[in-house]
Design a protein around this motif. Structure first.
Motif, PDB file in Angstrom:
ATOM      1  N   ASN A  32      59.995  62.623 -20.514  1.00 56.90           N
ATOM      2  CA  ASN A  32      59.446  63.556 -19.521  1.00 56.90           C
ATOM      3  C   ASN A  32      58.105  64.179 -19.878  1.00 56.90           C
ATOM      4  OD1 ASN A  32      61.784  63.185 -17.967  1.00 56.90           O
ATOM      5  ND2 ASN A  32      62.868  64.817 -19.040  1.00 56.90           N
ATOM      6  N   LEU A  33      57.559  63.936 -21.059  1.00 55.28           N
ATOM      7  CA  LEU A  33      56.259  64.518 -21.402  1.00 55.28           C
ATOM      8  C   LEU A  33      55.169  63.918 -20.518  1.00 55.28           C
ATOM      9  CD1 LEU A  33      54.560  66.314 -23.331  1.00 55.28           C
ATOM     10  CD2 LEU A  33      54.342  64.312 -24.815  1.00 55.28           C
ATOM     11  N   LEU A  34      54.281  64.787 -20.002  1.00 53.28           N
ATOM     12  CA  LEU A  34      53.179  64.301 -19.171  1.00 53.28           C
ATOM     13  C   LEU A  34      52.349  63.267 -19.929  1.00 53.28           C
ATOM     14  CD1 LEU A  34      51.764  67.580 -17.548  1.00 53.28           C
ATOM     15  CD2 LEU A  34      53.160  65.835 -16.440  1.00 53.28           C
ATOM     16  N   PRO A  35      51.989  62.173 -19.273  1.00 52.55           N
ATOM     17  CA  PRO A  35      51.190  61.140 -19.947  1.00 52.55           C
ATOM     18  C   PRO A  35      49.885  61.659 -20.531  1.00 52.55           C
ATOM     19  CG  PRO A  35      52.073  60.301 -17.877  1.00 52.55           C
ATOM     20  CD  PRO A  35      52.395  61.768 -17.915  1.00 52.55           C
ATOM     21  N   SER A  36      49.288  62.677 -19.901  1.00 51.38           N
ATOM     22  CA  SER A  36      48.017  63.212 -20.388  1.00 51.38           C
ATOM     23  C   SER A  36      48.154  63.910 -21.730  1.00 51.38           C
ATOM     24  CB  SER A  36      47.434  64.196 -19.365  1.00 51.38           C
ATOM     25  OG  SER A  36      48.346  65.236 -19.088  1.00 51.38           O
ATOM     26  N   LEU A  37      49.404  64.177 -22.168  1.00 50.05           N
ATOM     27  CA  LEU A  37      49.635  64.846 -23.440  1.00 50.05           C
ATOM     28  C   LEU A  37      50.131  63.886 -24.523  1.00 50.05           C
ATOM     29  CD1 LEU A  37      51.250  68.075 -21.979  1.00 50.05           C
ATOM     30  CD2 LEU A  37      49.024  67.898 -23.081  1.00 50.05           C
ATOM     31  N   LEU A  38      50.087  62.605 -24.236  1.00 55.95           N
ATOM     32  CA  LEU A  38      50.432  61.599 -25.228  1.00 55.95           C
ATOM     33  C   LEU A  38      49.200  61.217 -26.039  1.00 55.95           C
ATOM     34  CD1 LEU A  38      52.588  59.262 -22.943  1.00 55.95           C
ATOM     35  CD2 LEU A  38      53.463  60.774 -24.733  1.00 55.95           C
ATOM     36  N   ASN A  39      49.442  60.693 -27.225  1.00 53.24           N
ATOM     37  CA  ASN A  39      48.377  60.128 -28.062  1.00 53.24           C
ATOM     38  C   ASN A  39      47.281  61.137 -28.396  1.00 53.24           C
ATOM     39  OD1 ASN A  39      49.601  57.510 -28.001  1.00 53.24           O
ATOM     40  ND2 ASN A  39      48.793  57.262 -25.928  1.00 53.24           N
ATOM     41  N   ARG A  40      47.665  62.375 -28.648  1.00 56.40           N
ATOM     42  CA  ARG A  40      46.683  63.369 -29.066  1.00 56.40           C
ATOM     43  C   ARG A  40      46.229  63.067 -30.489  1.00 56.40           C
ATOM     44  NH1 ARG A  40      49.663  68.837 -27.907  1.00 56.40           N
ATOM     45  NH2 ARG A  40      51.322  67.689 -28.975  1.00 56.40           N
ATOM     46  N   SER A  41      44.976  63.325 -30.774  1.00 59.87           N
ATOM     47  CA  SER A  41      44.382  62.845 -32.016  1.00 59.87           C
ATOM     48  C   SER A  41      45.090  63.367 -33.258  1.00 59.87           C
ATOM     49  CB  SER A  41      42.896  63.224 -32.062  1.00 59.87           C
ATOM     50  OG  SER A  41      42.747  64.642 -32.014  1.00 59.87           O
ATOM     51  N   TYR A  42      45.622  64.577 -33.204  1.00 61.62           N
ATOM     52  CA  TYR A  42      46.217  65.161 -34.401  1.00 61.62           C
ATOM     53  C   TYR A  42      47.699  64.848 -34.546  1.00 61.62           C
ATOM     54  CZ  TYR A  42      47.629  68.809 -31.053  1.00 61.62           C
ATOM     55  OH  TYR A  42      48.146  69.487 -29.975  1.00 61.62           O
ATOM     56  N   ASP A  43      48.286  64.223 -33.532  1.00 59.72           N
ATOM     57  CA  ASP A  43      49.718  63.907 -33.580  1.00 59.72           C
ATOM     58  C   ASP A  43      49.992  62.830 -32.536  1.00 59.72           C
ATOM     59  OD1 ASP A  43      52.433  63.988 -34.176  1.00 59.72           O
ATOM     60  OD2 ASP A  43      52.823  65.775 -32.972  1.00 59.72           O
ATOM     61  N   THR A  44      49.603  61.615 -32.831  1.00 59.11           N
ATOM     62  CA  THR A  44      49.570  60.562 -31.816  1.00 59.11           C
ATOM     63  C   THR A  44      50.939  60.214 -31.248  1.00 59.11           C
ATOM     64  OG1 THR A  44      49.636  58.890 -33.568  1.00 59.11           O
ATOM     65  CG2 THR A  44      47.460  59.536 -32.734  1.00 59.11           C
ATOM     66  N   GLU A  45      52.005  60.432 -32.011  1.00 57.11           N
ATOM     67  CA  GLU A  45      53.343  60.059 -31.550  1.00 57.11           C
ATOM     68  C   GLU A  45      54.222  61.272 -31.254  1.00 57.11           C
ATOM     69  OE1 GLU A  45      54.975  57.435 -34.450  1.00 57.11           O
ATOM     70  OE2 GLU A  45      53.493  55.863 -34.096  1.00 57.11           O
ATOM     71  N   ASN A  46      53.635  62.470 -31.246  1.00 60.05           N
ATOM     72  CA  ASN A  46      54.414  63.698 -31.028  1.00 60.05           C
ATOM     73  C   ASN A  46      55.596  63.784 -31.985  1.00 60.05           C
ATOM     74  OD1 ASN A  46      53.368  62.937 -27.944  1.00 60.05           O
ATOM     75  ND2 ASN A  46      53.150  65.096 -28.486  1.00 60.05           N
ATOM     76  N   ARG A  47      55.333  63.400 -33.234  1.00 70.36           N
ATOM     77  CA  ARG A  47      56.375  63.489 -34.259  1.00 70.36           C
ATOM     78  C   ARG A  47      56.379  64.853 -34.938  1.00 70.36           C
ATOM     79  NH1 ARG A  47      58.461  58.914 -36.585  1.00 70.36           N
ATOM     80  NH2 ARG A  47      59.866  60.412 -37.579  1.00 70.36           N
ATOM     81  N   MET A  48      55.276  65.594 -34.824  1.00 67.99           N
ATOM     82  CA  MET A  48      55.154  66.865 -35.525  1.00 67.99           C
ATOM     83  C   MET A  48      55.078  68.057 -34.582  1.00 67.99           C
ATOM     84  SD  MET A  48      54.876  65.254 -38.435  1.00 67.99           S
ATOM     85  CE  MET A  48      54.556  66.522 -39.634  1.00 67.99           C
ATOM     86  N   SER A  49      54.721  67.814 -33.340  1.00 70.97           N
ATOM     87  CA  SER A  49      54.498  68.910 -32.394  1.00 70.97           C
ATOM     88  C   SER A  49      54.852  68.452 -30.988  1.00 70.97           C
ATOM     89  CB  SER A  49      53.031  69.355 -32.432  1.00 70.97           C
ATOM     90  OG  SER A  49      52.179  68.292 -32.040  1.00 70.97           O
ATOM     91  N   VAL A  50      55.351  69.397 -30.193  1.00 69.33           N
ATOM     92  CA  VAL A  50      55.707  69.113 -28.800  1.00 69.33           C
ATOM     93  C   VAL A  50      55.165  70.252 -27.943  1.00 69.33           C
ATOM     94  CG1 VAL A  50      57.591  68.828 -27.146  1.00 69.33           C
ATOM     95  CG2 VAL A  50      57.792  67.840 -29.439  1.00 69.33           C
TER      96      VAL A  50
END
Length: 393
Positions: A150-168
């Motif tokens: 359900n995470l918005l696609p625009s919030l995927l692949n952020r430079s500091y946490d590309t897989e959202n493994r550390m932050s949501v």
């Protein structure tokens, strides 16, 4: 009923002078480079007691969660989580400023000690710093399937946490322009804000460097997500001219909102969530996505090192990515909801909010949105220092 205006900023230093917040900024940045501050997952092991301890400590910003209008000590969505899971949540609104909070916990995290918190919510740039320092635990994707779904696609692949493994993302927002139509006519560009004679001396800008400078970089035709030092200096010179000419009255956190509502200031750089709340009371107070673009930011949930209830925290993260739950929170806080499917659920709560593109952005608005470039330690120190000099902090 709209939530009351938040007295403190989730994005900015809240002082307008070189006080404790500014000192914490530079002190916190200096601490980033001190020997021994960096940690690794292997070197700072965190035991998880969730199997035997059904509890969780959650630190958030003031008024960043839904409350019962008849009894503000109750938080319906959080109460439902407790009822459903049996996990007792100690919820504290003790994060009033990113740098202030960093200064509060940096000694513990640098030494691999517990902060007595299992979830903290920090703005994206501070989340990036915490991740860079190795102070955050990885999340198990299998435990948070709702985020992946359900995470918005625009919030995927952020430079500091590309897989959202550390932050949501907890909530998101836009930095753009705002004006009070009772005291001035519409404005569409950053250059209008900084030069138009009819608003001179009645303009404020944000003390959050990334938002103010991101908008100025865009207004110069540069990409806020990928710029050079020379381009930053070019945008800063534009800001300095507006300060020196008296166009800008002062720099603020979100304490600009009451002045904008009263018309004491005519226009400003501001945040979408604040302006939504103001426009609910007065439709002539409006948020503007300038022609050169808006800044998209997020406030992220993190599990710090030595937190002892990671699995319980993952249950809470997953719960808040249920669309119906996310809609309840968004109806109260009025920031951009990061959860797909929440808009349909919002229709059942408040159709007017469900149609608001500042809570559920359409493709046209998102096409004008960009993020601010992730900075390394040296860049943070350089750019923040230059910005603070110009704004007189």
């Amino acid at each position: 009923m709209r939530a009351p205006l938040r007295p403190l900023s989730r994005r900015a230093l809240l002082t307008g002078s070189l006080g404790s917040a500014a000192l914490l900024t530079m002190g916190g940045l200096a601490a980033c480079g001190t020997k021994g501050a960096q940690q690794t997952e292997a070197g700072c092991v965190s035991a998880d007691l969730s199997g035997t301890e059904k509890k969780l400590a959650f630190s958030n910003w003031p008024q960043y969660l839904d409350v019962d209008e008849r009894d503000e000590s109750r938080r319906p969505s959080l109460d439902e989580f407790v009822s459903r899971t049996g996990i007792q949540v100690s919820y504290t609104e003790d994060i009033n400023d990113n740098n202030e909070f960093f200064a509060k916990v940096q000694g513990q995290l640098a030494a691999c000690q517990s902060t007595d918190r299992d979830i903290i919510v920090l703005s994206d740039w501070m989340a990036a710093r915490m991740i860079r320092l190795g102070w955050v635990q990885q999340l198990d994707p299998a435990k948070i399937p709702n985020v992946r779904a359900n995470l918005l696609p625009s919030l995927l692949n952020r430079s500091y946490d590309t897989e959202n493994r550390m932050s949501v993302p907890w909530q998101c927002g836009l930095a753009g322009l705002a004006y009070n139509g009772n005291v001035t006519r519409e404005l569409r560009t950053v250059d209008e804000l900084l030069t138009r004679p009819d608003v001179k001396g009645r303009v404020t800008a944000l003390s959050e460097m990334r938002d103010t400078m991101g908008l100025l970089l865009g207004s110069n035709g540069h990409d806020p997500a990928n710029f050079t030092s020379a381009q930053f200096d070019d945008a800063l010179a534009k800001l300095r001219r507006a300060v020196d000419s008296g166009q800008i009255r002062r720099f603020t956190g979100n304490d600009y909102a009451p002045d904008l509502a009263k018309g004491d200031i005519a226009a400003c750089i501001g945040w979408s969530g604040d302006v939504i709340q103001l426009s609910g009371e007065d439709a002539k107070v409006r948020f503007v996505a300038p022609d050169s673009g808006v800044l998209l930011y997020s406030d992220d949930m993190l599990v710090p090192n030595r937190a002892t209830h990671r699995a319980n925290a993952e249950q809470l993260v997953n719960y808040y990515y249920e669309p119906a739950v996310a809609a309840k929170v968004a109806a109260h806080v009025n920031y951009i909801c990061p959860v797909r499917g929440a808009q349909a659920e919002m229709e059942k709560i408040d159709p007017q909010l469900a149609a608001n593109p500042l809570i559920f952005p359409d493709d046209a608005l998102l096409s004008k949105a960009t993020t601010f470039m992730a900075l390394n330690e040296q860049q943070e120190r350089e750019y923040e220092g230059k910005f603070q000099q110009v704004i007189g902090a």
